[in-house]
Design a protein around this motif. Structure first.
Motif, mmCIF file in Angstrom:
data_model
loop_
_atom_site.group_PDB
_atom_site.id
_atom_site.type_symbol
_atom_site.label_atom_id
_atom_site.label_comp_id
_atom_site.label_asym_id
_atom_site.label_seq_id
_atom_site.Cartn_x
_atom_site.Cartn_y
_atom_site.Cartn_z
ATOM 1 N N THR A 65 3.077 -0.280 29.971
ATOM 2 C CA THR A 65 3.114 -1.704 30.292
ATOM 3 C C THR A 65 2.092 -2.531 29.518
ATOM 4 O O THR A 65 2.218 -3.747 29.417
ATOM 5 C CB THR A 65 2.866 -1.931 31.788
ATOM 6 O OG1 THR A 65 1.586 -1.382 32.152
ATOM 7 C CG2 THR A 65 3.961 -1.264 32.625
ATOM 8 N N ARG A 66 1.055 -1.866 28.974
ATOM 9 C CA ARG A 66 0.010 -2.579 28.247
ATOM 10 C C ARG A 66 -0.548 -1.657 27.162
ATOM 11 O O ARG A 66 -0.703 -0.460 27.384
ATOM 12 C CB ARG A 66 -1.122 -3.004 29.199
ATOM 13 C CG ARG A 66 -2.311 -3.688 28.532
ATOM 14 C CD ARG A 66 -3.410 -3.981 29.531
ATOM 15 N NE ARG A 66 -4.612 -4.479 28.885
ATOM 16 C CZ ARG A 66 -5.823 -4.480 29.443
ATOM 17 N NH1 ARG A 66 -5.992 -4.010 30.671
ATOM 18 N NH2 ARG A 66 -6.867 -4.938 28.778
ATOM 19 N N PHE A 67 -0.839 -2.230 25.998
ATOM 20 C CA PHE A 67 -1.520 -1.471 24.947
ATOM 21 C C PHE A 67 -2.713 -2.300 24.499
ATOM 22 O O PHE A 67 -2.559 -3.347 23.865
ATOM 23 C CB PHE A 67 -0.605 -1.172 23.760
ATOM 24 C CG PHE A 67 -1.159 -0.122 22.843
ATOM 25 C CD1 PHE A 67 -0.664 1.169 22.885
ATOM 26 C CD2 PHE A 67 -2.211 -0.415 21.987
ATOM 27 C CE1 PHE A 67 -1.203 2.158 22.066
ATOM 28 C CE2 PHE A 67 -2.751 0.565 21.170
ATOM 29 C CZ PHE A 67 -2.257 1.853 21.208
ATOM 30 N N ALA A 68 -3.914 -1.834 24.857
ATOM 31 C CA ALA A 68 -5.140 -2.586 24.595
ATOM 32 C C ALA A 68 -5.791 -2.139 23.296
ATOM 33 O O ALA A 68 -5.782 -0.960 22.944
ATOM 34 C CB ALA A 68 -6.116 -2.408 25.755
ATOM 35 N N PHE A 69 -6.378 -3.111 22.611
ATOM 36 C CA PHE A 69 -7.129 -2.862 21.382
ATOM 37 C C PHE A 69 -8.572 -3.328 21.563
ATOM 38 O O PHE A 69 -8.829 -4.371 22.188
ATOM 39 C CB PHE A 69 -6.547 -3.662 20.213
ATOM 40 C CG PHE A 69 -5.170 -3.255 19.793
ATOM 41 C CD1 PHE A 69 -4.981 -2.283 18.819
ATOM 42 C CD2 PHE A 69 -4.058 -3.861 20.362
ATOM 43 C CE1 PHE A 69 -3.703 -1.921 18.419
ATOM 44 C CE2 PHE A 69 -2.769 -3.508 19.963
ATOM 45 C CZ PHE A 69 -2.593 -2.531 18.992
ATOM 46 N N ALA A 70 -9.496 -2.571 20.994
ATOM 47 C CA ALA A 70 -10.848 -3.071 20.788
ATOM 48 C C ALA A 70 -10.845 -3.872 19.498
ATOM 49 O O ALA A 70 -10.207 -3.493 18.511
ATOM 50 C CB ALA A 70 -11.841 -1.918 20.702
ATOM 51 N N ALA A 89 8.364 -5.054 27.277
ATOM 52 C CA ALA A 89 9.741 -4.885 27.760
ATOM 53 C C ALA A 89 10.612 -4.431 26.596
ATOM 54 O O ALA A 89 11.246 -5.252 25.906
ATOM 55 C CB ALA A 89 10.261 -6.197 28.351
ATOM 56 N N PRO A 90 10.674 -3.117 26.345
ATOM 57 C CA PRO A 90 11.433 -2.612 25.190
ATOM 58 C C PRO A 90 12.901 -3.035 25.185
ATOM 59 O O PRO A 90 13.457 -3.334 24.116
ATOM 60 C CB PRO A 90 11.289 -1.090 25.328
ATOM 61 C CG PRO A 90 10.038 -0.884 26.114
ATOM 62 C CD PRO A 90 9.990 -2.034 27.074
ATOM 63 N N ALA A 91 13.529 -3.063 26.356
ATOM 64 C CA ALA A 91 14.954 -3.408 26.415
ATOM 65 C C ALA A 91 15.206 -4.837 25.940
ATOM 66 O O ALA A 91 16.291 -5.149 25.435
ATOM 67 C CB ALA A 91 15.473 -3.221 27.842
#
Length: 200
Positions: A65-70, A89-91
């Motif tokens: 649901t979330r991809f965080a970056f530094a 939301a891939p779809a």
């Protein structure tokens, strides 16, 4: 395979790398630059909550649901802040960009525009997103102006939508950009960045 896979993005002396527990001390130092957790309309962790903040981000990554970056200064390795793809939301081929904050000394510089250029470019050009969204607190006027400078369109306001750290409930201002709008927005962001360091 996850919709958003680990990647390192670099441009104009700024590096985005997947957030990890190894960034804990750097994030705490970044938040202390301006005591950013005292701002009621942000999600910046207090120093003692930094590890839990990172662990929550990693849990959300595992859930998709979330991809965080530094956000780091490429030359020194100093952590400047944090930003994320979220509500993935891939779809729908949709991501939102948010959970964004920078140490006070990196604010009002090229850092945010550079990060957004990289993240929007990756979303539209690599992930083939149809739309990228943003959301912010109705009282976070600086964030609203920054999102609008990116070329995003204001979709509307969701009333009484999310709790703030002080116990009040915010209205959420929603924005988006469609894939067809990206080329013009990209050109404008590159124009704004001309005064700063050239692209890597």
């Amino acid at each position: 395979m996850a919709f958003v896979e680990p990647v390192v993005l670099r441009d104009r002396g700024v590096r985005l790398e997947p957030l990890a527990l190894s960034h804990e001390a750097g994030l705490a130092a970044a938040a202390a630059d301006g005591e950013l957790w005292k701002i009621r309309v942000t999600s910046v962790p207090e120093p003692q909550d930094t590890r839990a903040y990172v662990e929550t981000a990693l849990k959300m990554r595992a859930e998709g649901t979330r991809f965080a970056f530094a956000v780091l200064d490429e030359a020194s390795g100093t952590v400047l802040g944090c930003t994320s793809y979220h509500d993935i939301a891939p779809a729908l081929r949709r991501v939102e960009i948010g959970w964004t904050w920078y140490r006070q000394s990196a604010q009002r510089t090229h850092v945010n525009t550079t990060c957004k250029l990289m993240m929007m470019g990756h979303a539209f050009e690599r992930l083939s997103c149809a739309v990228v969204g943003w959301r912010t607190d109705n009282y976070n006027f600086a964030s609203q102006r920054a999102i609008e400078r990116l070329g995003a369109k204001r979709d509307g306001v969701i009333r009484h939508h999310a709790p703030r750290r002080d116990g009040t409930v915010r209205d959420t201002v929603m924005y988006s950009m469609l894939a067809g709008e990206w080329p013009e927005a990209r050109a404008q962001l590159l124009y704004l960045l001309q005064r700063y360091a050239p692209a890597d």
